[in-house]
Design a protein around this motif. Sequence first.
Motif, PDB file in Angstrom:
ATOM      1  N   GLY A 184       0.787  -1.228   0.000  1.00 55.11           N
ATOM      2  CA  GLY A 184       0.000   0.000   0.000  1.00 55.11           C
ATOM      3  C   GLY A 184       0.814   1.271   0.000  1.00 55.11           C
ATOM      4  N   ASP A 185       2.075   1.184  -0.362  1.00 53.12           N
ATOM      5  CA  ASP A 185       2.939   2.374  -0.346  1.00 53.12           C
ATOM      6  C   ASP A 185       2.555   3.313  -1.491  1.00 53.12           C
ATOM      7  OD1 ASP A 185       5.420   3.795   0.598  1.00 53.12           O
ATOM      8  OD2 ASP A 185       6.049   3.351  -1.468  1.00 53.12           O
ATOM      9  N   SER A 186       1.992   4.448  -1.170  1.00 54.03           N
ATOM     10  CA  SER A 186       1.603   5.430  -2.184  1.00 54.03           C
ATOM     11  C   SER A 186       1.364   6.769  -1.507  1.00 54.03           C
ATOM     12  CB  SER A 186       0.337   4.980  -2.927  1.00 54.03           C
ATOM     13  OG  SER A 186      -0.755   4.887  -2.025  1.00 54.03           O
ATOM     14  N   GLY A 187       1.238   7.820  -2.326  1.00 49.58           N
ATOM     15  CA  GLY A 187       0.914   9.138  -1.803  1.00 49.58           C
ATOM     16  C   GLY A 187       2.121   9.928  -1.372  1.00 49.58           C
ATOM     17  N   SER A 188       1.883  11.148  -0.950  1.00 53.74           N
ATOM     18  CA  SER A 188       2.947  12.061  -0.542  1.00 53.74           C
ATOM     19  C   SER A 188       3.721  11.496   0.651  1.00 53.74           C
ATOM     20  CB  SER A 188       2.341  13.415  -0.156  1.00 53.74           C
ATOM     21  OG  SER A 188       3.339  14.300   0.284  1.00 53.74           O
ATOM     22  N   GLY A 189       5.032  11.530   0.553  1.00 57.63           N
ATOM     23  CA  GLY A 189       5.882  11.039   1.629  1.00 57.63           C
ATOM     24  C   GLY A 189       6.117   9.558   1.605  1.00 57.63           C
ATOM     25  N   SER A 190       5.516   8.845   0.646  1.00 55.88           N
ATOM     26  CA  SER A 190       5.727   7.403   0.537  1.00 55.88           C
ATOM     27  C   SER A 190       7.109   7.136  -0.046  1.00 55.88           C
ATOM     28  CB  SER A 190       4.652   6.777  -0.349  1.00 55.88           C
ATOM     29  OG  SER A 190       4.763   7.279  -1.680  1.00 55.88           O
ATOM     30  N   TYR A 191       7.502   5.886   0.003  1.00 55.79           N
ATOM     31  CA  TYR A 191       8.810   5.534  -0.552  1.00 55.79           C
ATOM     32  C   TYR A 191       8.858   5.774  -2.059  1.00 55.79           C
ATOM     33  CZ  TYR A 191       9.492   3.350   3.996  1.00 55.79           C
ATOM     34  OH  TYR A 191       9.596   3.124   5.350  1.00 55.79           O
ATOM     35  N   ILE A 192       7.777   5.455  -2.756  1.00 57.68           N
ATOM     36  CA  ILE A 192       7.777   5.679  -4.200  1.00 57.68           C
ATOM     37  C   ILE A 192       7.750   7.172  -4.513  1.00 57.68           C
ATOM     38  CG2 ILE A 192       5.268   5.503  -4.453  1.00 57.68           C
ATOM     39  CD1 ILE A 192       8.051   4.353  -6.914  1.00 57.68           C
ATOM     40  N   ASP A 193       7.103   7.952  -3.664  1.00 55.37           N
ATOM     41  CA  ASP A 193       7.120   9.409  -3.850  1.00 55.37           C
ATOM     42  C   ASP A 193       8.545   9.937  -3.720  1.00 55.37           C
ATOM     43  OD1 ASP A 193       6.026  12.108  -4.062  1.00 55.37           O
ATOM     44  OD2 ASP A 193       6.409  12.280  -1.914  1.00 55.37           O
ATOM     45  N   TRP A 194       9.266   9.472  -2.702  1.00 55.00           N
ATOM     46  CA  TRP A 194      10.664   9.881  -2.543  1.00 55.00           C
ATOM     47  C   TRP A 194      11.510   9.409  -3.726  1.00 55.00           C
ATOM     48  CZ3 TRP A 194      12.601  13.621  -0.004  1.00 55.00           C
ATOM     49  CH2 TRP A 194      12.143  13.989   1.260  1.00 55.00           C
ATOM     50  N   ALA A 195      11.266   8.206  -4.205  1.00 52.99           N
ATOM     51  CA  ALA A 195      12.036   7.697  -5.345  1.00 52.99           C
ATOM     52  C   ALA A 195      11.821   8.572  -6.573  1.00 52.99           C
ATOM     53  CB  ALA A 195      11.636   6.254  -5.641  1.00 52.99           C
ATOM     54  N   ASN A 196      10.587   8.952  -6.837  1.00 49.16           N
ATOM     55  CA  ASN A 196      10.298   9.817  -7.983  1.00 49.16           C
ATOM     56  C   ASN A 196      10.942  11.187  -7.823  1.00 49.16           C
ATOM     57  OD1 ASN A 196       8.711   8.064  -9.591  1.00 49.16           O
ATOM     58  ND2 ASN A 196       6.941   8.390  -8.255  1.00 49.16           N
ATOM     59  N   ARG A 197      10.863  11.746  -6.622  1.00 49.19           N
ATOM     60  CA  ARG A 197      11.473  13.059  -6.374  1.00 49.19           C
ATOM     61  C   ARG A 197      12.991  12.988  -6.541  1.00 49.19           C
ATOM     62  NH1 ARG A 197       9.351  14.923  -0.616  1.00 49.19           N
ATOM     63  NH2 ARG A 197      10.746  16.694  -1.054  1.00 49.19           N
ATOM     64  N   GLU A 198      13.587  11.920  -6.001  1.00 47.51           N
ATOM     65  CA  GLU A 198      15.046  11.785  -6.083  1.00 47.51           C
ATOM     66  C   GLU A 198      15.510  11.666  -7.532  1.00 47.51           C
ATOM     67  OE1 GLU A 198      18.559  11.994  -5.793  1.00 47.51           O
ATOM     68  OE2 GLU A 198      17.937  11.650  -3.708  1.00 47.51           O
ATOM     69  N   TRP A 199      14.873  10.786  -8.299  1.00 49.99           N
ATOM     70  CA  TRP A 199      15.327  10.618  -9.672  1.00 49.99           C
ATOM     71  C   TRP A 199      15.108  11.882 -10.508  1.00 49.99           C
ATOM     72  CZ3 TRP A 199      18.695   9.016 -12.643  1.00 49.99           C
ATOM     73  CH2 TRP A 199      18.543   9.025 -14.036  1.00 49.99           C
TER      74      TRP A 199
END
Length: 652
Positions: A184-199
């Motif tokens: 259920g990892d999704s939304g602002s502050g999620s791990y995938i959100d951080w991954a998208n911001r980092e890349w």
Amino acid sequence: MFTQRFRGQVIGIIVLFCLLSASLGVALDTHQARAAGDYRSYANSSAATLQSWYNSSNGLFNSTGWWNSANALGAIIDYSSNTGSTAYTGDIATTYSKNSSGNFLNNYYDDEGWWGLTWVKAYDLTSNNSYLSMAKTIFSDMAGGWDSTCGGGVWWSKDRTYKNAIPNELFLALATKLHQRTSGDSGSGSYIDWANREWSWFNSSGMINSSNLVNDGLDSSCHNNGQTTWTYNQGVILGGLTDMYKITNDSSYLSKAEAIADAATGTLVNNGILKEPCEPSSCGGDGPQFKGIFMRNLGYLYSTDNKQAYKNFITQNVDSIWNNDRNGSNQLGLMWYGPFDSADAARQSSAQDALNAAIPFSTSSGTSNVALNKTATADSSCSSSETPNKAVDGSVTNDSKWCSGGASGQYWLRLDLGASYAISSFTVKHAGAGGENTAWNTRDFNIQLSSDGSNWSTVVNVTGNTASITTHSISTTTARYVKLNITNPQSDPNYIAARIYELEVYATSSTSNVALNKTATANNSCTSSETPNKAVDGSVTNDSKWCAGATSGQYWLRVDLGANYAISSFTVKHAGAGGENTAWNTRDFNLQLSTDGSNWSTVVNVTGNTSSITTHPISTTTARYVKLNITNPQTDPNTVAARIYELEVYGS
């Protein structure tokens, strides 16, 4: 981060010449040569050598630093996952218990990232949720290093003086790994959100130069500083981008990873062998670690895109490491093109990463240590805890050895393999392999084989040995009994005794994968392209697997070999072997044999598996039919299914 912590001097040409000349004087013992391409055996020997630096009192590796120890433990975990070996998995719990009170945090965000990735690996191997929780704690601390300076990104250290590549690559890689393991990892502050911001930030930061190589970091004006293109900066990003592709199915991530990999393998080389820009100097305490990190991630990329050039690069480098950069104790040095310079845990674990990447390509992937847990007898034992069975228990930890102190000076260890095997090589782990005085390594010895236990033929004869681990290839010989005779137990005149931590006997040539392209049936298939024949087609590429999603939880795969064979071992390649989520590796299963297809005998029973590839030697059994029964298909509670990339059955 290497550039600001490296304090080595530039070595003058005369000193360098002397260093290399001295290294050339370290000759390989002829009895340690192995056939080219036996990558699993190389990895076995290297891992045992790496373990000799492990310090169980503090859970770290002697001779190297804090962040290096994270990578060394990671290399041990990868080795365990790739081979199914449990010989060194005790290191994981020891390291955690000795160091978890500080949550593996310090002043450097890159150091934290290495430990975070290692604890994800540990979780994948053991399913211990404490390790995954630790990785998440580390990630949370790293996220605190992100701010708006230069438009975003994580600082190198908590002093906030430098924004550079490596902590940000690690932040991306850890974010993707945690997303894949967090339901259920999704939304602002999620791990995938951080991954998208980092890349998004990293890709636009300018650190990837026009040649598709990653420079070290940014200058005070937030521009590419043009500093060294270290190999590990080309490596970690490959892992992060590969996972972004797996998460999104967006091929642009894979294309970017391949562009960086192609640039690195084409330019950061010496005649095709990976070369750190600081070589041939000592590269300080950090630089020797870097190349293995690249190879580890290149192997991960290859497992996803199956680009033949990457497989060729991996095997070419491993061949060179083993043939040109190894001393007589199976220690591996800095310069993979040779010559060997010196030994420490950073150099060894870096090379181990490369060897681990090559294990799937081993020319003898069907070999197994047929001595494991077989009947062992000896002339005597030093104590009630140092019995002959300890030399075949698969462990060199906790002083697990056979010791004999017979006053006559005649020492022997004899194994009954339980059946005849086609034997092609031996590995002997002497006193130093278990951390004891290397002057107690077996000095003079021979190995004999027999088919009946009475008539013996000498196939190995060694004098003057000083190495802690010796390997001995022979012309393939069929035998049931093995005898190690020790005529001179050590070079130290004190505390004289024979000390053998492990006698490994490898059987190869007469057996082959007799399941290859044979008739396979199963309870069902997930899709029309994931049929049972895919589990016996010899391939783990292009998603070539059998998948079954039976709602009852009963999964079975049956193979008709077409004739009776003398079956001696199995290799099962689970989800992770094909590049899928390792939490989908088959958890609980058994293997059965039958001569008629109706009456079955269970020969292998496994519970709690987390490895991507498992091997299962058995007492040789004649059978025509093989059945794999899966009672618990995976650790991950989501998308439950049986996934088998290959069921290999070795027999003759």
